[in-house]
Design a protein around this motif. Structure first.
Motif, mmCIF file in Angstrom:
data_model
loop_
_atom_site.group_PDB
_atom_site.id
_atom_site.type_symbol
_atom_site.label_atom_id
_atom_site.label_comp_id
_atom_site.label_asym_id
_atom_site.label_seq_id
_atom_site.Cartn_x
_atom_site.Cartn_y
_atom_site.Cartn_z
ATOM 1 N N GLN A 104 0.832 -1.213 0.000
ATOM 2 C CA GLN A 104 0.000 0.000 0.000
ATOM 3 C C GLN A 104 0.867 1.263 0.000
ATOM 4 N N TYR A 105 0.233 2.391 -0.277
ATOM 5 C CA TYR A 105 0.945 3.667 -0.299
ATOM 6 C C TYR A 105 0.305 4.651 0.676
ATOM 7 N N ILE A 106 1.104 5.639 1.049
ATOM 8 C CA ILE A 106 0.590 6.764 1.834
ATOM 9 C C ILE A 106 0.745 8.024 0.993
ATOM 10 N N GLY A 123 0.424 17.261 -1.707
ATOM 11 C CA GLY A 123 0.670 15.861 -1.334
ATOM 12 C C GLY A 123 0.761 14.973 -2.549
ATOM 13 N N ARG A 124 1.560 13.925 -2.446
ATOM 14 C CA ARG A 124 1.699 12.943 -3.527
ATOM 15 C C ARG A 124 1.721 11.540 -2.902
ATOM 16 N N PRO A 125 1.267 10.534 -3.650
ATOM 17 C CA PRO A 125 1.325 9.162 -3.122
ATOM 18 C C PRO A 125 2.732 8.557 -3.203
ATOM 19 N N TYR A 126 3.105 7.825 -2.173
ATOM 20 C CA TYR A 126 4.381 7.088 -2.152
ATOM 21 C C TYR A 126 4.165 5.708 -1.543
ATOM 22 N N SER A 127 4.638 4.678 -2.232
ATOM 23 C CA SER A 127 4.568 3.317 -1.699
ATOM 24 C C SER A 127 5.421 3.223 -0.452
ATOM 25 N N LEU A 128 4.958 2.445 0.500
ATOM 26 C CA LEU A 128 5.776 2.222 1.698
ATOM 27 C C LEU A 128 6.810 1.140 1.405
ATOM 28 N N TYR A 168 10.678 5.911 -0.821
ATOM 29 C CA TYR A 168 11.837 5.944 -1.719
ATOM 30 C C TYR A 168 11.391 6.689 -2.980
ATOM 31 N N PHE A 169 12.095 7.752 -3.329
ATOM 32 C CA PHE A 169 11.613 8.574 -4.446
ATOM 33 C C PHE A 169 12.773 9.189 -5.210
ATOM 34 N N ASN A 170 12.474 9.633 -6.418
ATOM 35 C CA ASN A 170 13.479 10.409 -7.136
ATOM 36 C C ASN A 170 13.011 11.845 -7.299
ATOM 37 N N GLU A 182 11.403 19.584 -12.023
ATOM 38 C CA GLU A 182 10.280 20.484 -12.322
ATOM 39 C C GLU A 182 9.043 20.163 -11.480
ATOM 40 N N GLY A 183 9.124 19.111 -10.658
ATOM 41 C CA GLY A 183 7.964 18.718 -9.850
ATOM 42 C C GLY A 183 7.779 19.652 -8.665
ATOM 43 N N PRO A 184 6.541 19.859 -8.223
ATOM 44 C CA PRO A 184 6.325 20.763 -7.088
ATOM 45 C C PRO A 184 6.802 20.180 -5.760
ATOM 46 N N LEU A 185 6.682 18.870 -5.553
ATOM 47 C CA LEU A 185 6.940 18.333 -4.213
ATOM 48 C C LEU A 185 8.343 17.756 -4.018
ATOM 49 N N THR A 186 8.812 16.938 -4.974
ATOM 50 C CA THR A 186 10.038 16.184 -4.685
ATOM 51 C C THR A 186 11.285 17.052 -4.441
ATOM 52 N N THR A 217 -1.330 -4.410 -11.684
ATOM 53 C CA THR A 217 -0.459 -3.282 -12.035
ATOM 54 C C THR A 217 -0.628 -2.123 -11.056
ATOM 55 N N GLU A 218 0.438 -1.324 -10.940
ATOM 56 C CA GLU A 218 0.361 -0.034 -10.237
ATOM 57 C C GLU A 218 1.246 0.958 -10.997
ATOM 58 N N GLN A 219 0.604 2.029 -11.467
ATOM 59 C CA GLN A 219 1.316 3.003 -12.300
ATOM 60 C C GLN A 219 1.708 4.217 -11.464
ATOM 61 N N TYR A 220 3.004 4.560 -11.476
ATOM 62 C CA TYR A 220 3.491 5.738 -10.742
ATOM 63 C C TYR A 220 3.368 7.012 -11.571
ATOM 64 N N HIS A 221 3.619 6.887 -12.870
ATOM 65 C CA HIS A 221 3.584 8.085 -13.729
ATOM 66 C C HIS A 221 3.475 7.690 -15.170
HETATM 67 C C1 LIG Z 1 -0.032 4.974 -6.278
HETATM 68 C C2 LIG Z 1 1.246 5.763 -6.527
HETATM 69 C C3 LIG Z 1 2.394 5.461 -5.802
HETATM 70 C C4 LIG Z 1 3.571 6.164 -6.028
HETATM 71 N N1 LIG Z 1 4.691 5.812 -5.349
HETATM 72 C C5 LIG Z 1 5.863 6.417 -5.647
HETATM 73 C C6 LIG Z 1 7.076 6.000 -4.997
HETATM 74 O O1 LIG Z 1 7.072 5.116 -4.120
HETATM 75 N N2 LIG Z 1 8.234 6.629 -5.347
HETATM 76 C C7 LIG Z 1 8.255 7.618 -6.322
HETATM 77 O O2 LIG Z 1 9.350 8.110 -6.634
HETATM 78 N N3 LIG Z 1 7.137 8.031 -6.935
HETATM 79 C C8 LIG Z 1 5.943 7.469 -6.605
HETATM 80 N N4 LIG Z 1 4.798 7.923 -7.202
HETATM 81 C C9 LIG Z 1 4.856 9.191 -7.974
HETATM 82 C C10 LIG Z 1 4.741 10.366 -6.959
HETATM 83 O O3 LIG Z 1 3.448 10.379 -6.400
HETATM 84 C C11 LIG Z 1 5.015 11.760 -7.566
HETATM 85 O O4 LIG Z 1 4.286 11.927 -8.747
HETATM 86 C C12 LIG Z 1 6.509 11.978 -7.841
HETATM 87 O O5 LIG Z 1 7.281 11.802 -6.662
HETATM 88 C C13 LIG Z 1 6.797 13.398 -8.384
HETATM 89 O O6 LIG Z 1 6.228 14.363 -7.517
HETATM 90 P P1 LIG Z 1 6.350 15.908 -7.840
HETATM 91 O O7 LIG Z 1 5.294 16.647 -7.081
HETATM 92 O O8 LIG Z 1 7.749 16.380 -7.641
HETATM 93 O O9 LIG Z 1 6.010 16.015 -9.402
HETATM 94 P P2 LIG Z 1 4.658 15.623 -10.168
HETATM 95 O O10 LIG Z 1 3.922 16.889 -10.499
HETATM 96 O O11 LIG Z 1 3.894 14.587 -9.417
HETATM 97 O O12 LIG Z 1 5.237 14.979 -11.479
HETATM 98 C C14 LIG Z 1 6.088 15.739 -12.360
HETATM 99 C C15 LIG Z 1 6.475 14.856 -13.542
HETATM 100 O O13 LIG Z 1 7.291 13.756 -13.109
HETATM 101 C C16 LIG Z 1 6.788 12.518 -13.590
HETATM 102 N N5 LIG Z 1 7.035 11.489 -12.537
HETATM 103 C C17 LIG Z 1 6.254 11.225 -11.456
HETATM 104 N N6 LIG Z 1 6.800 10.253 -10.686
HETATM 105 C C18 LIG Z 1 7.947 9.897 -11.294
HETATM 106 C C19 LIG Z 1 8.943 8.942 -10.978
HETATM 107 N N7 LIG Z 1 8.857 8.146 -9.870
HETATM 108 N N8 LIG Z 1 10.010 8.841 -11.817
HETATM 109 C C20 LIG Z 1 10.120 9.631 -12.926
HETATM 110 N N9 LIG Z 1 9.178 10.545 -13.281
HETATM 111 C C21 LIG Z 1 8.110 10.681 -12.475
HETATM 112 C C22 LIG Z 1 5.299 12.792 -13.817
HETATM 113 O O14 LIG Z 1 4.784 11.953 -14.852
HETATM 114 C C23 LIG Z 1 5.278 14.238 -14.265
HETATM 115 O O15 LIG Z 1 5.535 14.347 -15.637
HETATM 116 C C24 LIG Z 1 3.596 7.221 -6.998
HETATM 117 C C25 LIG Z 1 2.428 7.539 -7.713
HETATM 118 C C26 LIG Z 1 1.274 6.817 -7.504
HETATM 119 C C27 LIG Z 1 0.038 7.165 -8.310
#
Ligand SMILES: Cc1cc2nc3c(=O)[nH]c(=O)nc-3n(C[C@H](O)[C@H](O)[C@H](O)COP(=O)(O)OP(=O)(O)OC[C@H]3O[C@@H](n4cnc5c(N)ncnc54)[C@H](O)[C@@H]3O)c2cc1C
Length: 247
Positions: free
Chosen positions: A35-37, A49-54, A66-68, A72-76, A243-247
């Motif tokens: 599951q994810y939080i 907020g964004r979802p992340y697998s535990l 665990y994330f990358n 350009e993302g708002p959260l990471t 399946t589980e799609q992250y992006h």
């Molecule tokens: C159910 C679920 C579980 C998830 N679990 C994880 C996890 O465990 N670890 C994790 O790193 N991410 C995970 N993600 C993706 C995560 O939620 C965020 O989208 C991601 O961390 C980027 O966040 P952001 O706000 O910086 O940018 P966002 O606005 O969310 O995304 C910016 C761009 O980055 C792309 N992107 C999103 N995630 C990734 C990725 N992992 N690698 C490369 N490109 C990506 C998106 O398609 C988009 O184009 C999960 C997504 C879902 C739906």
């Protein structure tokens, strides 16, 4: 609207390049491995907020994600700046159905991951259930380069604990290594190299597959599976892959 609980960072690991793990102490109720939080920060007056697998198993604490960092993302970029002691918001409960509850017991369980999707499988593999239900488990991690192959110690522990039944295969797309296959997971499936390396065939009778990570891998592997007579698992219609799609 999501309900949030307050968490505190208790550990941080910068693996390499843009890859990070964060450990979070938060009073999350029990969850199922897989599951994810949601993890959130208040940015410019808005909770993002964004979802992340535990990555941690349900019996382990603290929570771990665990994330990358996506520049350009708002959260990471903000998550990767956090340090031990900082506060984050965590969803009040874990969600998701990418768990062993939706996996059909057969001989072989294939777990296919791209990038950070490796983490979700570690949570499951640190529990006993998959080992009790499958004769063999084949974990395949697709990454761009060797720098993206994280959690080596955890995988070595799993290998030591399940020597007979565990196979771990890495596949690199932009790098080469003596121990990794070269190419995308889909290509290695199409040319038979993945099955040869695992010493197992993917068949409807023998296999359940879990696919997690980027949409391209999931789409292409699904097409290959469907062409080989394996179908998506549904609760009322047992199938062969989930399946589980992250992006
Ligand atoms: C159910 C679920 C579980 C998830 N679990 C994880 C996890 O465990 N670890 C994790 O790193 N991410 C995970 N993600 C993706 C995560 O939620 C965020 O989208 C991601 O961390 C980027 O966040 P952001 O706000 O910086 O940018 P966002 O606005 O969310 O995304 C910016 C761009 O980055 C792309 N992107 C999103 N995630 C990734 C990725 N992992 N690698 C490369 N490109 C990506 C998106 O398609 C988009 O184009 C999960 C997504 C879902 C739906």
């Amino acid at each position: 609207m999501a309900d949030w609980i307050e968490g505190r960072i208790t550990g941080k690991r910068h693996w390499s390049q843009a890859l990070y793990s964060l450990q979070i102490d938060a009073p999350l109720p029990s969850f199922r491995a897989g599951q994810y939080i949601k993890v959130a920060l208040d940015l410019d007056g808005e909770r993002v907020g964004r979802p992340y697998s535990l990555v941690n198993a349900p019996h382990e604490s603290p929570l771990e994600i665990y994330f990358n960092e996506i520049p350009e993302g708002p959260l990471t970029p903000k998550l990767s700046d956090l340090e031990v002691g900082d506060r984050v918001w965590v969803s009040a409960k874990a969600s998701g159905v990418f768990t062993m509850d939706n996996v059909v017991s057969r001989r072989h369980l294939w777990m296919l991951a791209t990038g950070t999707a490796l983490g979700v499988y570690l949570s499951m593999l640190k529990t006993m259930e998959p080992w009790e239900r499958f004769e063999r488990i084949i974990l395949v991690h697709g990454a761009r380069n060797t720098g993206e192959l994280a959690y080596g110690e955890t995988i070595a522990e799993l290998q030591a604990a399940h020597e007979e039944s565990f196979t771990f295969i890495t596949a690199l797309t932009r790098d080469s290594s003596e121990t990794a296959l070269q190419g995308r997971i889909t290509n290695l499936l199409e040319n038979g190299v993945l099955e040869d390396t695992a010493g197992a065939k993917i068949t409807a009778d023998d296999s359940h597959l879990m696919l997690c990570g980027n949409s391209e891998m999931i789409k292409d592997v699904r097409a290959w599976l469907e062409a080989h007579g394996l179908h998506r698992h549904r609760r009322l219609e047992p199938g062969h892959y989930t399946t589980e799609q992250y992006h």
